[in-house]
Design an enzyme around this catalytic site. Structure first.
Site, PDB file in Angstrom:
ATOM      1  N   ASP A   1       0.877  -1.377  -0.001  1.00  0.00           N
ATOM      2  CA  ASP A   1      -0.080   0.038   0.117  1.00  0.00           C
ATOM      3  C   ASP A   1       0.952   1.156   0.240  1.00  0.00           C
ATOM      4  OD1 ASP A   1      -1.783   1.857   0.476  1.00  0.00           O
ATOM      5  OD2 ASP A   1      -2.855   0.851   1.932  1.00  0.00           O
TER       6      ASP A   1
ATOM      7  N   HIS B   1      -8.759  -0.881  -8.324  1.00  0.00           N
ATOM      8  CA  HIS B   1      -8.595   0.221  -7.789  1.00  0.00           C
ATOM      9  C   HIS B   1      -7.081   1.046  -8.216  1.00  0.00           C
ATOM     10  CE1 HIS B   1      -8.250   2.566  -4.108  1.00  0.00           C
ATOM     11  NE2 HIS B   1      -7.040   2.227  -4.022  1.00  0.00           N
TER      12      HIS B   1
END
Length: 410
Positions: free
Chosen positions: A224, A318
């Site tokens: 991330d 995403h």
């Protein structure tokens, strides 16, 4: 401590906000060893404890500082009847306190002793002002338009009691006791001037937990922060920090922080197969590389199709929707903490991401990206936005100044 020893220790201990760029972020944020404590003290400390971050500088700490292992976010509202003079006194107290604690020294008065024996441990304290702060202090004319309320998003399920606030403090450290000590000191120093509105606690990997600096993983297990802007990029400062030529000079060198408590619906997520999880994100779970191939830092080939003629990275993935090239170059520096607050009333984990992003203008950074995600992100069914805040974080104080002085004494 020699420069070589420090470099090696920081290399092994960093958890960079952008993976392999962690060292670059550290350099940009002014991370130093021995700048805030005596050489003798630092020599006796381990790598984690000896790392200090300067309080004074062009920008506040905690923005480009490498991710720390522990974080506390806390918002305050000025007490009834408190105004500008009380805010000035409070920011003076908090700034003096932050300078001492970030140097690895105890609080001047009433120190609890929680952090005794520990060094600075990369402690940072970052201060910001919410939209309502300007009403409370009679400074509405100095309120920048970048603090206009964020738009409503269809996925929002916001708790007003855990959102916004007059004042915001971000605390980060690589030692939990050092971070907690700073939290208690900030709360106590607020005195009668301000009351806690909400508090959130987060964490990341501890320094040294991996064999090399790596991009952090979130509680879904995904790498991330791969596409974070890098300080080495020529437009980094323009995207993240407010320039000198601004209608509100007190924000020069500052940034805007969007804070979101994003609960991850982990039970639902973990029922997906690995292949489906990777299609939702658009990246491999093992190493963060795009599904189109390469390594974590390889650019996503958004137009690449497979043998079946379908896009390799699905059109609702995403990573595709959030990509700057899909959002007219909109970019923000993401610097989150994970959280886990036990089990919710429905029996599911109350866990997820304390999302914090930094940008020179949230209307050009966070908002356009979130609007696009809100319209069709494959990740949306697995997350819930439960709290939100937007804060103006002024530039770092000069020697002898307190944070926000250029605003409060304007």
């Amino acid at each position: 401590m020699s420069d070589n020893n420090f470099s090696r220790r920081r290399l092994l201990g960093s958890v960079g906000a952008a993976g392999a760029t962690g060292l670059a972020l550290g350099a940009a944020g002014g991370v130093v060893s021995g700048a805030t404590a005596s050489d003798d003290t630092l020599a006796a400390l381990t790598a984690v404890g000896s790392t200090g971050v300067p309080f004074y500088g062009e920008h506040q700490s905690g923005i480009t500082t490498p991710l720390q292992a522990r974080g506390h976010l806390i918002a305050f509202d000025l007490a009834p009847g408190a105004g500008r003079s009380e805010a000035v006194a409070l920011m003076r107290r908090w700034s003096a306190l932050a300078a001492e604690l970030m140097a690895g020294r105890p609080a001047a008065e009433g120190d609890t002793g929680v952090a005794l024996d520990a060094g600075p441990s990369s402690l940072t304290l970052t201060f910001g002002f919410g939209r309502s702060f300007f009403d409370r202090t009679g400074l509405v004319a100095q309120r920048p338009p970048e603090l206009d309320p964020l738009p409503n998003f269809s996925s929002d399920q916001l708790d007003a009691k855990r959102s916004n606030g007059d004042l915001w403090v971000q605390i980060g450290a690589d030692d939990s006791l050092v971070a907690f000590h700073a939290l208690r000191a900030v709360q106590k120093a607020a005195g009668a001037a301000a009351r806690v509105r909400w508090q959130m606690n987060g964490f990341n990997r501890s320094p040294g937990a991996t064999d090399r600096p790596m991009t952090a993983r979130n509680l879904m297990g995904q790498v991330d922060g791969t596409r974070n802007p890098k300080p080495s990029e020529p437009d980094f400062d323009r995207r993240i920090f407010v320039p000198a030529k601004t209608a509100h000079p007190w924000m020069t060198g500052g940034s805007y922080a969007v804070v979101r408590r994003i609960r991850m619906l982990l039970d639902d997520w973990e029922q997906l197969t690995l292949k489906k999880q990777e299609q939702v994100i658009g990246r491999r779970k093992s190493d963060g590389a795009p599904l189109t191939g390469g390594s974590e830092t390889t650019e996503i080939a958004l137009d690449k199709t497979g043998p079946d003629g379908r896009l390799v990275v699905p059109d609702n993935a995403h990573a595709r929707i959030a990509a700057p090239e899909q959002n007219s170059g909109a970019a923000m520096l993401r610097r989150p903490f994970s959280f886990h607050d036990g089990i919710a009333a429905d029996g599911t984990p109350d866990a997820g991401l304390l999302f914090i992003c930094w940008q020179a203008d949230p209307l050009r950074g966070f908002v356009p990206v979130q609007r696009k995600l809100d319209r069709g992100d494959a990740l949306s069914p697995f997350v819930r936005h439960e709290a939100s805040g937007l804060f103006a974080v002024p530039g770092g104080p000069r020697e002898g100044e307190y944070v926000g002085q250029r605003l409060l004494e304007s």
